[in-house]
Design a protein around this motif. Structure first.
Motif, PDB file in Angstrom:
ATOM      1  N   SER A   9       0.890  -1.246   0.102  1.00  0.00           N
ATOM      2  CA  SER A   9      -0.089   0.023   0.220  1.00  0.00           C
ATOM      3  C   SER A   9       0.840   1.393  -0.146  1.00  0.00           C
ATOM      4  N   SER A  10       2.163   1.043   0.381  1.00  0.00           N
ATOM      5  CA  SER A  10       2.903   2.234   0.264  1.00  0.00           C
ATOM      6  C   SER A  10       4.105   1.856   0.166  1.00  0.00           C
ATOM      7  N   GLY A  11       5.227   2.818  -0.243  1.00  0.00           N
ATOM      8  CA  GLY A  11       6.631   2.628  -0.549  1.00  0.00           C
ATOM      9  C   GLY A  11       7.254   2.251   1.137  1.00  0.00           C
ATOM     10  N   PHE A  12       6.656   3.109   2.034  1.00  0.00           N
ATOM     11  CA  PHE A  12       7.352   3.090   3.193  1.00  0.00           C
ATOM     12  C   PHE A  12       7.128   1.687   3.880  1.00  0.00           C
ATOM     13  N   ALA A  13       5.726   1.162   3.703  1.00  0.00           N
ATOM     14  CA  ALA A  13       5.471  -0.340   4.122  1.00  0.00           C
ATOM     15  C   ALA A  13       6.555  -1.346   3.313  1.00  0.00           C
ATOM     16  N   ALA A  14       6.514  -1.121   1.823  1.00  0.00           N
ATOM     17  CA  ALA A  14       7.449  -2.056   1.153  1.00  0.00           C
ATOM     18  C   ALA A  14       8.989  -1.947   1.818  1.00  0.00           C
ATOM     19  N   ASN A  15       9.454  -0.977   1.947  1.00  0.00           N
ATOM     20  CA  ASN A  15      10.755  -0.639   2.437  1.00  0.00           C
ATOM     21  C   ASN A  15      10.980  -1.306   3.816  1.00  0.00           C
ATOM     22  N   GLN A  16       9.985  -1.085   4.739  1.00  0.00           N
ATOM     23  CA  GLN A  16       9.988  -1.738   5.969  1.00  0.00           C
ATOM     24  C   GLN A  16      10.320  -3.357   5.798  1.00  0.00           C
TER      25      GLN A  16
ATOM     26  N   SER B 193      19.961   7.784   3.340  1.00  0.00           N
ATOM     27  CA  SER B 193      18.894   6.961   3.232  1.00  0.00           C
ATOM     28  C   SER B 193      17.547   7.401   3.589  1.00  0.00           C
ATOM     29  N   HIS B 194      16.516   7.167   3.048  1.00  0.00           N
ATOM     30  CA  HIS B 194      14.959   7.627   3.175  1.00  0.00           C
ATOM     31  C   HIS B 194      14.953   6.887   4.671  1.00  0.00           C
ATOM     32  N   ALA B 195      13.880   7.748   5.525  1.00  0.00           N
ATOM     33  CA  ALA B 195      13.360   7.248   6.690  1.00  0.00           C
ATOM     34  C   ALA B 195      12.861   5.839   6.730  1.00  0.00           C
ATOM     35  N   SER B 196      12.113   5.637   5.625  1.00  0.00           N
ATOM     36  CA  SER B 196      11.586   4.148   5.742  1.00  0.00           C
ATOM     37  C   SER B 196      12.473   2.994   5.607  1.00  0.00           C
ATOM     38  N   LEU B 197      13.830   3.483   4.948  1.00  0.00           N
ATOM     39  CA  LEU B 197      15.048   2.330   4.977  1.00  0.00           C
ATOM     40  C   LEU B 197      15.502   2.361   6.439  1.00  0.00           C
TER      41      LEU B 197
ATOM     42  N   LEU C  73      17.785  -2.065  -4.103  1.00  0.00           N
ATOM     43  CA  LEU C  73      17.867  -0.625  -4.614  1.00  0.00           C
ATOM     44  C   LEU C  73      16.236  -0.005  -4.374  1.00  0.00           C
ATOM     45  N   ASP C  74      16.275   1.030  -3.603  1.00  0.00           N
ATOM     46  CA  ASP C  74      15.055   1.727  -3.646  1.00  0.00           C
ATOM     47  C   ASP C  74      14.964   2.818  -4.758  1.00  0.00           C
ATOM     48  N   ASP C  75      13.984   2.501  -5.540  1.00  0.00           N
ATOM     49  CA  ASP C  75      13.958   3.417  -6.732  1.00  0.00           C
ATOM     50  C   ASP C  75      12.773   4.243  -6.994  1.00  0.00           C
ATOM     51  N   ALA C  76      12.401   4.797  -5.874  1.00  0.00           N
ATOM     52  CA  ALA C  76      11.079   5.530  -5.862  1.00  0.00           C
ATOM     53  C   ALA C  76      11.173   6.964  -6.817  1.00  0.00           C
ATOM     54  N   HIS C  77      12.403   7.461  -6.838  1.00  0.00           N
ATOM     55  CA  HIS C  77      12.374   8.976  -7.688  1.00  0.00           C
ATOM     56  C   HIS C  77      12.919   8.640  -9.019  1.00  0.00           C
ATOM     57  N   GLY C  78      13.315   7.344  -9.231  1.00  0.00           N
ATOM     58  CA  GLY C  78      13.743   7.065 -10.579  1.00  0.00           C
ATOM     59  C   GLY C  78      12.913   6.330 -11.577  1.00  0.00           C
TER      60      GLY C  78
ATOM     61  N   ALA D 281       9.971   0.046  -5.826  1.00  0.00           N
ATOM     62  CA  ALA D 281       9.701   1.436  -6.042  1.00  0.00           C
ATOM     63  C   ALA D 281       8.280   1.683  -6.088  1.00  0.00           C
ATOM     64  N   ASN D 282       7.970   2.985  -5.861  1.00  0.00           N
ATOM     65  CA  ASN D 282       6.435   3.127  -5.565  1.00  0.00           C
ATOM     66  C   ASN D 282       5.582   3.884  -6.958  1.00  0.00           C
ATOM     67  N   PHE D 283       4.414   3.648  -6.599  1.00  0.00           N
ATOM     68  CA  PHE D 283       3.437   4.326  -7.850  1.00  0.00           C
ATOM     69  C   PHE D 283       3.165   5.786  -7.292  1.00  0.00           C
ATOM     70  N   GLY D 284       3.383   6.384  -6.504  1.00  0.00           N
ATOM     71  CA  GLY D 284       2.951   7.732  -5.992  1.00  0.00           C
ATOM     72  C   GLY D 284       3.766   8.626  -6.593  1.00  0.00           C
ATOM     73  N   LYS D 285       4.770   8.510  -7.200  1.00  0.00           N
ATOM     74  CA  LYS D 285       5.783   9.738  -7.614  1.00  0.00           C
ATOM     75  C   LYS D 285       5.344   9.863  -9.275  1.00  0.00           C
ATOM     76  N   ALA D 286       6.294   9.440 -10.040  1.00  0.00           N
ATOM     77  CA  ALA D 286       6.305   9.695 -11.453  1.00  0.00           C
ATOM     78  C   ALA D 286       5.007   8.930 -11.939  1.00  0.00           C
TER      79      ALA D 286
ATOM     80  N   GLY E 103      -0.402   5.836  -6.524  1.00  0.00           N
ATOM     81  CA  GLY E 103      -0.098   5.305  -4.999  1.00  0.00           C
ATOM     82  C   GLY E 103       0.026   3.870  -4.845  1.00  0.00           C
ATOM     83  N   GLY E 104       0.810   3.563  -3.820  1.00  0.00           N
ATOM     84  CA  GLY E 104       1.062   2.278  -3.399  1.00  0.00           C
ATOM     85  C   GLY E 104       2.542   1.842  -3.974  1.00  0.00           C
ATOM     86  N   ALA E 105       3.190   0.632  -4.103  1.00  0.00           N
ATOM     87  CA  ALA E 105       4.268   0.337  -4.216  1.00  0.00           C
ATOM     88  C   ALA E 105       4.559  -1.211  -4.615  1.00  0.00           C
TER      89      ALA E 105
HETATM   90  C1  LIG Z   1      13.262   7.242  -1.414  1.00  0.00           C
HETATM   91  C2  LIG Z   1      11.802   6.952  -0.943  1.00  0.00           C
HETATM   92  N1  LIG Z   1      11.614   5.740  -0.305  1.00  0.00           N
HETATM   93  C3  LIG Z   1      10.373   5.567  -0.136  1.00  0.00           C
HETATM   94  C4  LIG Z   1       9.428   6.413   0.060  1.00  0.00           C
HETATM   95  C5  LIG Z   1       8.180   6.264   0.615  1.00  0.00           C
HETATM   96  O1  LIG Z   1       7.037   5.946  -0.406  1.00  0.00           O
HETATM   97  P1  LIG Z   1       5.597   6.182  -0.074  1.00  0.00           P
HETATM   98  O2  LIG Z   1       5.504   7.869  -0.085  1.00  0.00           O
HETATM   99  O3  LIG Z   1       4.975   5.421  -1.344  1.00  0.00           O
HETATM  100  O4  LIG Z   1       5.254   5.764   1.218  1.00  0.00           O
HETATM  101  C6  LIG Z   1       9.654   7.817  -0.240  1.00  0.00           C
HETATM  102  C7  LIG Z   1       8.551   8.813  -0.227  1.00  0.00           C
HETATM  103  O5  LIG Z   1       8.704   9.748   0.378  1.00  0.00           O
HETATM  104  C8  LIG Z   1      10.940   8.168  -0.861  1.00  0.00           C
HETATM  105  O6  LIG Z   1      11.284   9.536  -1.222  1.00  0.00           O
END
Ligand SMILES: Cc1ncc(COP(=O)(O)O)c(C=O)c1O
Length: 383
Positions: A108-115, A134-138, A203-208, A235-240, A244-246
């Motif tokens: 449901s989110s990139g945060f959950a996926a990284n966790q 690294s992003h807070a979720s990592l 690899l977290d490619d949320a922004h790529g 990677a997530n679906f909520g950016k490019a 939303g989701g990942a």
């Molecule tokens: C690098 C990175 N990883 C993970 C996330 C988390 O993704 P999501 O917003 O889908 O929870 C973000 C979003 O802020 C991000 O910038």
């Protein structure tokens, strides 16, 4: 007792406020990508992650509506109970076909996926080796795992190598494009190093994803690395992709393992099927409409050319940072920009290290040349 606890919480909020670090959600009255309005005032938006302008693309909105009609608004269950519909499976197939990864699972989110990725894959005898930025979720995923956590200086391959030499069972974690600095690691070299030390690369490619690489396949593909060379890709679906989701992609064994033991996957309601239908359409447009990536690239080049004297961070991506050095200054300049009709955020500590507080400018394919020229002119006046 509970009055004491509330007083403690209020004290922490007041301290943040006194340090000019208070965060408040902003309610948008209207959003169309390039423009947003808040409290009756329109602004040019330089603060979102809708890099390709797909969040308001009519075909994506139609797919969302059709998906809700055909499959329902909500999934009504976790994926292992009743939450996995045909459209989820179609989205997984679409991702595998696009990215060349063997198998994927949805979150449901990139945060959950990284966790899930870090907490579930790293075992007690392992060491998670993360980039300092690294992003807070990592970071949270690593802290919640049983593994030891080590950090290397941002994008510093030599320091990573030193750590790998001293570490018995490392897993290396990095991002394709860093969310606050907008820069990228040398993934080729990093991948070779990981191979040499038998360290899985995550690899977290949320922004790529969507914005870089052939067909928008993302940062690994942009550096000539096949998805199968990574242990895991998130990677997530909520950016490019604007929705939303990942997802996490990897070999069948990795995804089967996460399906069994990934608590954020097993014990959480699956993504909305309507949303999956929208993501499938968004991926189709992202792949076929190269003009969106081309326009974004030309906007990035124009911005960097016009603003080269403004002490920009070194970034070739849609994320451009101007370091102002203190929360007060970053906040003051972003407020002055708002008064002039530009919406962009001041990024303060603890999101970025103290002393590197900044303006974070995000560019989109929807910006016009005129928008960018106006922004740079304003920045030059204020900084
Ligand atoms: C690098 C990175 N990883 C993970 C996330 C988390 O993704 P999501 O917003 O889908 O929870 C973000 C979003 O802020 C991000 O910038």
């Amino acid at each position: 007792m509970s009055a004491d606890r509330l007083a403690q919480l209020q004290q922490a909020i007041d301290k943040r406020s006194a340090e000019q670090l208070l965060r408040t959600p902003v309610t948008l009255q209207h959003y169309n990508g390039r423009l947003l309005s808040v409290a009756g005032t329109p602004y040019l938006n330089f603060s979102g992650n809708d890099y390709l302008g797909l969040a308001t693309e009519p075909e994506v909105l139609q797919a969302y509506a059709d998906g809700a009609r055909d499959f329902g608004a909500g999934s009504t269950g976790s994926p292992l109970v009743t939450g996995q519909h045909q459209v989820h499976a179609r989205l997984c197939d679409t991702l595998c076909d696009w990215l060349g990864t063997e198998q994927v699972m949805l979150f449901s989110s990139g945060f959950a996926a990284n966790q899930t990725m870090l907490q579930t894959l790293a075992q007690k005898a392992d060491t998670l080796v993360l980039d300092k930025l690294s992003h807070a979720s990592l970071i949270d995923g690593a802290l919640h795992s049983d593994a030891v956590l080590k950090r290397f200086a941002h994008n510093d391959i030599a320091q990573l190598e030193m750590i790998l030499q001293q570490t018995a069972q490392p897993l290396v974690v990095t991002e394709g494009i860093f969310s606050m600095d907008g820069d990228s690691p040398n993934l080729r070299t990093m991948q070779a190093l990981c191979q040499q030390f038998n360290a899985p690369l995550l690899l977290d490619d949320a922004h790529g994803l969507g914005v870089t690489g052939p067909d928008g396949k993302g940062s690994a593909a942009a550096q000539g690395i096949a998805a199968t060379e990574l242990f895991c890709l998130m990677a997530n679906f909520g950016k490019a992709l604007g929705v939303g989701g990942a997802f996490i992609g990897g070999s069948k064994t990795v995804i089967d393992y996460l399906t069994q033991f990934g608590r954020h996957y097993v014990y959480s309601t699956a993504l909305s099927p309507a949303l999956c239908a929208a993501v499938i359409k968004s991926i189709e447009l992202c792949r076929s409409q190269q003009w969106r990536r081309d326009k974004l690239q030309s906007n990035i080049a124009l911005f960097r050319h016009l603003a080269e004297d403004l002490a920009l961070l070194k970034s070739e991506s849609a994320i451009q940072g101007v370091v102002l050095g203190s929360s007060e200054r970053a906040l003051a300049v972003s407020q002055q920009l708002k008064a002039a009709g530009f919406w962009l955020s001041a990024i303060r500590s603890p999101t970025v290290p103290k002393g590197s507080e900044r303006l974070r400018i995000t560019l989109s394919a929807q910006h016009t040349e005129y928008d960018i020229k106006q922004l740079v002119q304003q920045l030059r006046q204020l900084i």
